[in-house]
Write a protein that holds these residues in place. Structure first.
Motif, PDB file in Angstrom:
ATOM      1  N   TYR A   1      -6.233   3.001   3.828  1.00 32.83           N
ATOM      2  CA  TYR A   1      -5.515   3.081   5.101  1.00 32.83           C
ATOM      3  C   TYR A   1      -6.309   2.309   6.153  1.00 32.83           C
ATOM      4  O   TYR A   1      -7.529   2.402   6.218  1.00 32.83           O
ATOM      5  CB  TYR A   1      -5.334   4.529   5.547  1.00 32.83           C
ATOM      6  N   ARG A   2      -5.623   1.551   6.975  1.00 32.95           N
ATOM      7  CA  ARG A   2      -6.269   0.756   8.022  1.00 32.95           C
ATOM      8  C   ARG A   2      -5.928   1.328   9.390  1.00 32.95           C
ATOM      9  O   ARG A   2      -4.763   1.611   9.672  1.00 32.95           O
ATOM     10  CB  ARG A   2      -5.802  -0.701   7.953  1.00 32.95           C
ATOM     11  N   GLU A   3      -6.906   1.435  10.219  1.00 32.74           N
ATOM     12  CA  GLU A   3      -6.688   1.954  11.576  1.00 32.74           C
ATOM     13  C   GLU A   3      -5.687   1.119  12.353  1.00 32.74           C
ATOM     14  O   GLU A   3      -4.959   1.639  13.184  1.00 32.74           O
ATOM     15  CB  GLU A   3      -8.016   2.064  12.335  1.00 32.74           C
ATOM     16  N   GLU A   4      -5.617  -0.165  12.061  1.00 29.03           N
ATOM     17  CA  GLU A   4      -4.672  -1.043  12.762  1.00 29.03           C
ATOM     18  C   GLU A   4      -3.215  -0.681  12.458  1.00 29.03           C
ATOM     19  O   GLU A   4      -2.306  -1.111  13.154  1.00 29.03           O
ATOM     20  CB  GLU A   4      -4.926  -2.509  12.391  1.00 29.03           C
ATOM     21  N   TRP A   5      -2.997   0.126  11.409  1.00 26.64           N
ATOM     22  CA  TRP A   5      -1.650   0.561  11.067  1.00 26.64           C
ATOM     23  C   TRP A   5      -1.233   1.809  11.856  1.00 26.64           C
ATOM     24  O   TRP A   5      -0.063   2.171  11.834  1.00 26.64           O
ATOM     25  CB  TRP A   5      -1.549   0.886   9.584  1.00 26.64           C
TER      26      TRP A   5
ATOM     27  N   TRP B   1       0.841  -1.200   0.000  1.00 23.51           N
ATOM     28  CA  TRP B   1       0.000   0.000   0.000  1.00 23.51           C
ATOM     29  C   TRP B   1       0.881   1.256   0.000  1.00 23.51           C
ATOM     30  O   TRP B   1       0.616   2.204  -0.731  1.00 23.51           O
ATOM     31  CB  TRP B   1      -0.928  -0.036   1.208  1.00 23.51           C
TER      32      TRP B   1
ATOM     33  N   SER C   1      -2.933   8.684   6.166  1.00 29.57           N
ATOM     34  CA  SER C   1      -4.109   8.138   6.859  1.00 29.57           C
ATOM     35  C   SER C   1      -5.432   8.628   6.288  1.00 29.57           C
ATOM     36  O   SER C   1      -6.470   8.022   6.541  1.00 29.57           O
ATOM     37  CB  SER C   1      -4.040   8.446   8.356  1.00 29.57           C
TER      38      SER C   1
END
Length: 91
Positions: free
Chosen positions: A85-89, A8, A80
């Motif tokens: 985009y993933r919140e877990e990142w 990504w 973000s």
């Protein structure tokens, strides 16, 4: 998770480079292009370590852990607001 994040991020860096070349006069794009290349180098080093292409005498697992926990999430945080985009990142 880290492989998804790395892929990504590579796509985001491509977007940054294309945007810099398209939107900015040649002189104004230089800093953004240098910054993007620096981020790409960090990503290349992670991918080389992950693939076993870059071999260190010691500490490889610790460095990979640091990339996964700190470096990649920190690089991703700047994007973000982008789709995918993933919140877990989040660091």
């Amino acid at each position: 998770m880290s492989d998804d994040m790395a892929a990504w991020l590579g796509e985001r860096f491509d977007e940054d480079e294309n945007e810099a070349r398209r939107l900015y006069p040649s002189g104004a794009a230089v800093r953004l292009l240098r910054e993007t290349e620096t981020k790409r180098e960090l990503l290349r080093r992670y991918e080389a370590l992950e693939a076993g292409v870059l071999v260190l005498t010691s500490g490889t697992q610790e460095i990979l852990s640091e990339y996964r926990r700190v470096i990649l999430p920190s690089l991703a945080a700047g994007y973000s607001d982008r789709p995918g985009y993933r919140e877990e990142w989040r660091p």
